[in-house]
Design a protein around this motif. Structure first.
Motif, PDB file in Angstrom:
ATOM      1  N   GLY A 313      11.924   4.159  -5.334  1.00  0.00           N
ATOM      2  CA  GLY A 313      10.695   3.710  -4.687  1.00  0.00           C
ATOM      3  C   GLY A 313      10.404   2.237  -4.852  1.00  0.00           C
ATOM      4  O   GLY A 313      10.441   1.688  -5.953  1.00  0.00           O
ATOM      5  N   ALA A 314      10.083   1.575  -3.745  1.00  0.00           N
ATOM      6  CA  ALA A 314       9.657   0.181  -3.774  1.00  0.00           C
ATOM      7  C   ALA A 314       8.242   0.030  -3.238  1.00  0.00           C
ATOM      8  O   ALA A 314       7.442  -0.728  -3.779  1.00  0.00           O
ATOM      9  CB  ALA A 314      10.615  -0.697  -2.970  1.00  0.00           C
ATOM     10  N   THR A 315       7.927   0.753  -2.149  1.00  0.00           N
ATOM     11  CA  THR A 315       6.594   0.673  -1.559  1.00  0.00           C
ATOM     12  C   THR A 315       6.096   2.061  -1.201  1.00  0.00           C
ATOM     13  O   THR A 315       6.873   3.011  -1.077  1.00  0.00           O
ATOM     14  CB  THR A 315       6.582  -0.178  -0.272  1.00  0.00           C
ATOM     15  OG1 THR A 315       7.265   0.539   0.782  1.00  0.00           O
ATOM     16  CG2 THR A 315       7.235  -1.532  -0.484  1.00  0.00           C
ATOM     17  N   SER A 316       4.781   2.175  -1.000  1.00  0.00           N
ATOM     18  CA  SER A 316       4.204   3.431  -0.530  1.00  0.00           C
ATOM     19  C   SER A 316       3.021   3.137   0.377  1.00  0.00           C
ATOM     20  O   SER A 316       2.253   2.193   0.146  1.00  0.00           O
ATOM     21  CB  SER A 316       3.760   4.322  -1.696  1.00  0.00           C
ATOM     22  OG  SER A 316       2.721   3.707  -2.437  1.00  0.00           O
ATOM     23  N   LEU A 317       2.895   3.945   1.416  1.00  0.00           N
ATOM     24  CA  LEU A 317       1.779   3.861   2.358  1.00  0.00           C
ATOM     25  C   LEU A 317       0.920   5.092   2.161  1.00  0.00           C
ATOM     26  O   LEU A 317       1.380   6.224   2.348  1.00  0.00           O
ATOM     27  CB  LEU A 317       2.300   3.800   3.795  1.00  0.00           C
ATOM     28  CG  LEU A 317       1.248   3.706   4.904  1.00  0.00           C
ATOM     29  CD1 LEU A 317       0.536   2.359   4.848  1.00  0.00           C
ATOM     30  CD2 LEU A 317       1.884   3.920   6.269  1.00  0.00           C
ATOM     31  N   VAL A 329       5.550   0.460   5.931  1.00  0.00           N
ATOM     32  CA  VAL A 329       6.012   1.299   4.825  1.00  0.00           C
ATOM     33  C   VAL A 329       5.148   1.100   3.595  1.00  0.00           C
ATOM     34  O   VAL A 329       5.468   1.591   2.518  1.00  0.00           O
ATOM     35  CB  VAL A 329       7.497   1.036   4.497  1.00  0.00           C
ATOM     36  CG1 VAL A 329       8.380   1.512   5.628  1.00  0.00           C
ATOM     37  CG2 VAL A 329       7.753  -0.434   4.191  1.00  0.00           C
ATOM     38  N   GLY A 330       4.042   0.365   3.749  1.00  0.00           N
ATOM     39  CA  GLY A 330       3.032   0.320   2.708  1.00  0.00           C
ATOM     40  C   GLY A 330       3.060  -0.883   1.799  1.00  0.00           C
ATOM     41  O   GLY A 330       3.678  -1.913   2.079  1.00  0.00           O
ATOM     42  N   LEU A 331       2.350  -0.711   0.682  1.00  0.00           N
ATOM     43  CA  LEU A 331       2.238  -1.732  -0.355  1.00  0.00           C
ATOM     44  C   LEU A 331       3.263  -1.489  -1.455  1.00  0.00           C
ATOM     45  O   LEU A 331       3.742  -0.361  -1.626  1.00  0.00           O
ATOM     46  CB  LEU A 331       0.841  -1.697  -0.969  1.00  0.00           C
ATOM     47  CG  LEU A 331      -0.349  -1.965  -0.035  1.00  0.00           C
ATOM     48  CD1 LEU A 331      -1.653  -1.607  -0.734  1.00  0.00           C
ATOM     49  CD2 LEU A 331      -0.358  -3.415   0.413  1.00  0.00           C
ATOM     50  N   ALA A 332       3.568  -2.513  -2.204  1.00  0.00           N
ATOM     51  CA  ALA A 332       4.471  -2.345  -3.346  1.00  0.00           C
ATOM     52  C   ALA A 332       3.879  -1.332  -4.309  1.00  0.00           C
ATOM     53  O   ALA A 332       2.662  -1.255  -4.501  1.00  0.00           O
ATOM     54  CB  ALA A 332       4.680  -3.682  -4.049  1.00  0.00           C
ATOM     55  N   HIS A 333       4.751  -0.513  -4.913  1.00  0.00           N
ATOM     56  CA  HIS A 333       4.294   0.434  -5.929  1.00  0.00           C
ATOM     57  C   HIS A 333       3.606  -0.316  -7.073  1.00  0.00           C
ATOM     58  O   HIS A 333       3.787  -1.529  -7.257  1.00  0.00           O
ATOM     59  CB  HIS A 333       5.473   1.246  -6.471  1.00  0.00           C
ATOM     60  CG  HIS A 333       5.779   2.460  -5.664  1.00  0.00           C
ATOM     61  ND1 HIS A 333       4.880   3.487  -5.462  1.00  0.00           N
ATOM     62  CD2 HIS A 333       6.902   2.833  -4.993  1.00  0.00           C
ATOM     63  CE1 HIS A 333       5.426   4.430  -4.713  1.00  0.00           C
ATOM     64  NE2 HIS A 333       6.655   4.048  -4.415  1.00  0.00           N
ATOM     65  N   PHE A 334       2.833   0.437  -7.857  1.00  0.00           N
ATOM     66  CA  PHE A 334       1.926  -0.159  -8.841  1.00  0.00           C
ATOM     67  C   PHE A 334       2.637  -1.119  -9.798  1.00  0.00           C
ATOM     68  O   PHE A 334       2.144  -2.208 -10.082  1.00  0.00           O
ATOM     69  CB  PHE A 334       1.240   0.956  -9.642  1.00  0.00           C
ATOM     70  CG  PHE A 334       0.026   0.495 -10.381  1.00  0.00           C
ATOM     71  CD1 PHE A 334      -1.208   0.481  -9.766  1.00  0.00           C
ATOM     72  CD2 PHE A 334       0.114   0.055 -11.694  1.00  0.00           C
ATOM     73  CE1 PHE A 334      -2.339   0.049 -10.446  1.00  0.00           C
ATOM     74  CE2 PHE A 334      -1.004  -0.380 -12.381  1.00  0.00           C
ATOM     75  CZ  PHE A 334      -2.244  -0.385 -11.754  1.00  0.00           C
ATOM     76  N   PHE A 335       3.796  -0.737 -10.292  1.00  0.00           N
ATOM     77  CA  PHE A 335       4.524  -1.570 -11.254  1.00  0.00           C
ATOM     78  C   PHE A 335       5.732  -2.259 -10.610  1.00  0.00           C
ATOM     79  O   PHE A 335       6.726  -2.567 -11.286  1.00  0.00           O
ATOM     80  CB  PHE A 335       4.984  -0.729 -12.443  1.00  0.00           C
ATOM     81  CG  PHE A 335       3.853  -0.213 -13.290  1.00  0.00           C
ATOM     82  CD1 PHE A 335       3.104  -1.071 -14.075  1.00  0.00           C
ATOM     83  CD2 PHE A 335       3.535   1.139 -13.286  1.00  0.00           C
ATOM     84  CE1 PHE A 335       2.056  -0.591 -14.860  1.00  0.00           C
ATOM     85  CE2 PHE A 335       2.497   1.629 -14.065  1.00  0.00           C
ATOM     86  CZ  PHE A 335       1.750   0.768 -14.850  1.00  0.00           C
TER      87      PHE A 335
END
Length: 506
Positions: A313-317, A329-335
Motif C-alpha cells: 500500500g502507498a495510497t488510499s481513497l 487513487v487517494g492520499l498517501a497512507h498515514f505513515f
C-alpha cells in the motif's frame, strides 16, 4: 534483546485474546491460542530440519491455515517466507525456488509435480507436503502433531527480511522484493488506521494470500488487531455471497473483476449484505458500473495504489471521497509519503505529471541478489521510484496518468509485457513483438500480442498460446495475436506502445 518481528504477534495474541476466533476455514474455527500453538509447532518442525535465521522457506499452496502457520512459524526463527503464486508454470516456479535459495519448501500435494524441477535445480533439502503427506514426502499435519513446539530463541530485529515476494519481471525475469518485518508491520498499521480495522471485524479473504496485497493489507492487519479472518481457497461469486451472509462479514477485499462477478450473480439482490462496512479494491480503478451496483446496496469502496515494493500500500481513497475524487487513487497512507518528480528527480508543482516516488517504513529493502536493480530503484535521497506516472491535485490526491513500465493488470494479476515478449520473439517466423493491455469487460484488461512476421511465416493466436502454454501462467497468455506490417517506433527504436493501445482499443 527480545524478538521484535512479526513472529511475536501470535504469542501476544495468545495472551491478549486466546479464545477469540482467529481463522475460519470451511467448518473449522481456530482460536488465537490454537493458531499460536500451531505456529510454534511449525517453527519446531523447521528448526529440527536445520532451518535457521536468514534461511528461505518457500510455500506453494492456496489459502488455508497452514499458509499462515508456516509464515508465522518461519518468522519466529528469523527465516524468510517465500510465497509462490500457484498459477505459475513449472519454469516460473523453478526460477523462484532457485533464485530465492530456498532450503525448504512446503506445498499442497497437487503442486508437487510442478515444483519438482525447481526443487532439484535448487538443491532443496526439505520438501514438506501439507496435510497427511504422500508417499516419500512427510505430511506437515503429522509432523506438527509430533513436534513439541520448542526451539532455541532467536532475536529477530525489525529490519531483518521477513519475506521475499516475486514481482513480474520488467526485463523478462521476476525479481524478489525483500520485505522486512518493519515493512509488514507498518503496512498493517497503515491499513488499521486508514481502513478503521477493529477487533470485532470479520474479514473474508477471497483473494490468494500469495499476493502481497492479500497478505500485507488483508490478512496481517486483521491478525495484528485480533479480528477474525475467514479464508477461502478460491473465488466463486455465489459462495462468496453465501459466506458474507453466514459469517456476518464486515470487511471484504478484492479486485474489480471479483466485485463485478458478485454484482452479476443471481443471488446478489437477495443476499443479506447488511453487516458489510468496509470494502477495499485494488488492482485498477473501480468502474462506474460497479460503483453504481454497490452504492445501490448502500456500499462504497476504499480504493488505492501500490506495488509489491511498498508492501504494497502507498495510497488510499476513502469511501467518502469516491465520487468527489473519482479517478484518483487517494492520499498517501498515514505513515507513507508520496511525491512527483521530473526526469531529473526534481519535485514538480501540483498538477504536473511526473514519476511517482514513495517513501516510508513500508518501502522494501531491495531486490534479492540484485544490487544494481536495487540501486536503480531508489533516488539519491532514498525515495522509491515507482516507474509510474501521475500527478497530485491541489488537495494532495494522487492521480495515475500512465504506466511507465507498461504493466498490464488483468483480473488483479500483474503482467509485464517484456516477460511475454521475450518468449514470443523466440517463436520461428516472428520478427517483432509488442504486448499491450486491451480493455476487457470482465478482467479490466487482457494482454494482446501485436507482431510482425518474416516473409512467408504463418503465426496466429493459437500457435502463440501453444508456444507459451506451460512456460508462463495462463493469465499471461495473449488473448489475441494481431499481425501488422510494421511496429511504430521512436527515433531511438523503442516501440510506441501508446500508439498501439490507441489503435487497438479505439
Amino acid at each position: 534483546m527480545l524478538p521484535q518481528g512479526i513472529g511475536t504477534w501470535l504469542a501476544k495474541r495468545r495472551l491478549k485474546s486466546p479464545d477469540k476466533t482467529a481463522v475460519i476455514f470451511g467448518h473449522d474455527e481456530i482460536t488465537y491460542r490454537e493458531f499460536a500453538d500451531a505456529a510454534d509447532r511449525v517453527a519446531a518442525v523447521l528448526w529440527q530440519r536445520g532451518i535457521r535465521q536468514g534461511d528461505a522457506v518457500a510455500y506453494i499452496g492456496e489459502n488455508s491455515p497452514p499458509f499462515l502457520q508456516v509464515m508465522f512459524g518461519a518468522a519466529q526463527l528469523g527465516a524468510v517466507f517465500v510465497p509462490v503464486n500457484t498459477r505459475l508454470a513449472a519454469p516460473e516456479i523453478r526460477h523462484i525456488l532457485v533464485d530465492s535459495g530456498a532450503r525448504a519448501v512446503v506445498l499442497d500435494p497437487e503442486f508437487l509435480d510442478r515444483a519438482m524441477d525447481g526443487v532439484e535445480a535448487g538443491h532443496i533439502a526439505h520438501v514438506i507436503v501439507t496435510g497427511d503427506g504422500i508417499s516419500g514426502h512427510p505430511g506437515l499435519a503429522r509432523q506438527m502433531a509430533e513436534a513439541d513446539g520448542e526451539h532455541d530463541g532467536t532475536e529477530v530485529p525489525m529490519d531483518a527480511p521477513a519475506a521475499i515476494v516475486y514481482t513480474s519481471g520488467t526485463t523478462g525475469r521476476p525479481k524478489g522484493a525483500v520485505l522486512t518485518h518493519q515493512n509488514l508491520t507498518w503496512v498493517a498499521l497503515n491499513c488499521i488506521i486508514d481502513y478503521d480495522v477493529v477487533s470485532t471485524d470479520r474479514s473474508l479473504m477471497i483473494s490468494p494470500l500469495f499476493h502481497v496485497a492479500s497478505l500485507g493489507m488483508g490478512a496481517l492487519p486483521v491478525i495484528l488487531k485480533g479480528a477474525t479472518l475467514v479464508l477461502e481457497n478460491g473465488f466463486e461469486a455465489g459462495r462468496a455471497l453465501q459466506l458474507i451472509q453466514r459469517h456476518r462479514i464486515t470487511m471484504l477485499s478484492g479486485v474489480p473483476t471479483t466485485y463485478q462477478m458478485m454484482a452479476d450473480h443471481p443471488e446478489w439482490s437477495s443476499t443479506d449484505l447488511s453487516t458489510l462496512q468496509k470494502l477495499t479494491c485494488g488492482g485498477s480503478a473501480v468502474p462506474t458500473r460497479i460503483l453504481n451496483a454497490f452504492e445501490e446496496r448502500g456500499l462504497s469502496f476504499s480504493q488505492g495504489y501500490g506495488m509489491t515494493e511498498t508492501s504494497p500500500g502507498a495510497t488510499s481513497l476513502s469511501p467518502e471521497m469516491t465520487r468527489a475524487k473519482q479517478g484518483s487513487v487517494g492520499l498517501a497512507h498515514f505513515f507513507t509519503e508520496v511525491r512527483i518528480a521530473d526526469e531529473h528527480g526534481v519535485a514538480v508543482p501540483q498538477g504536473t505529471i511526473g514519476e511517482i516516488e514513495i517513501s516510508g517504513p513500508n518501502v522494501f529493502a531491495g531486490y534479492h541478489g540484485l544490487a544494481d536493480a536495487t540501486a536503480e530503484a531508489f533516488t539519491a535521497d532514498g525515495w522509491f521510484r515507482s516507474g509510474d506516472l501521475g500527478y497530485l491535485d491541489a488537495d494532495g490526491y494522487l492521480f495515475i496518468a500512465d504506466r511507465l513500465k507498461d504493466m498490464i493488470i488483468s483480473g488483479g494479476e500483474n503482467i509485464y509485457p517484456a516477460e511475454v515478449e521475450n518468449l514470443i520473439s523466440d517463436l520461428e517466423g516472428v520478427s517483432g513483438v509488442a504486448v499491450i493491455g486491451v480493455p476487457d469487460e470482465r478482467w479490466g484488461e487482457v494482454p494482446w500480442a501485436v507482431v510482425t512476421l518474416r516473409d512467408g511465416a504463418d503465426v496466429d493466436t493459437e500457435r502463440v498460446r501453444a508456444h507459451l502454454d506451460g512456460v508462463l501462467a495462463r493469465y499471461k497468455l495473449p488473448k489475441n495475436v494481431v499481425v501488422i506490417e510494421d511496429l511504430p517506433r521512436t527515433a531511438s527504436g523503442k516501440i510506441r506502445k501508446a500508439e498501439l493501445r490507441a489503435r487497438f482499443t479505439s
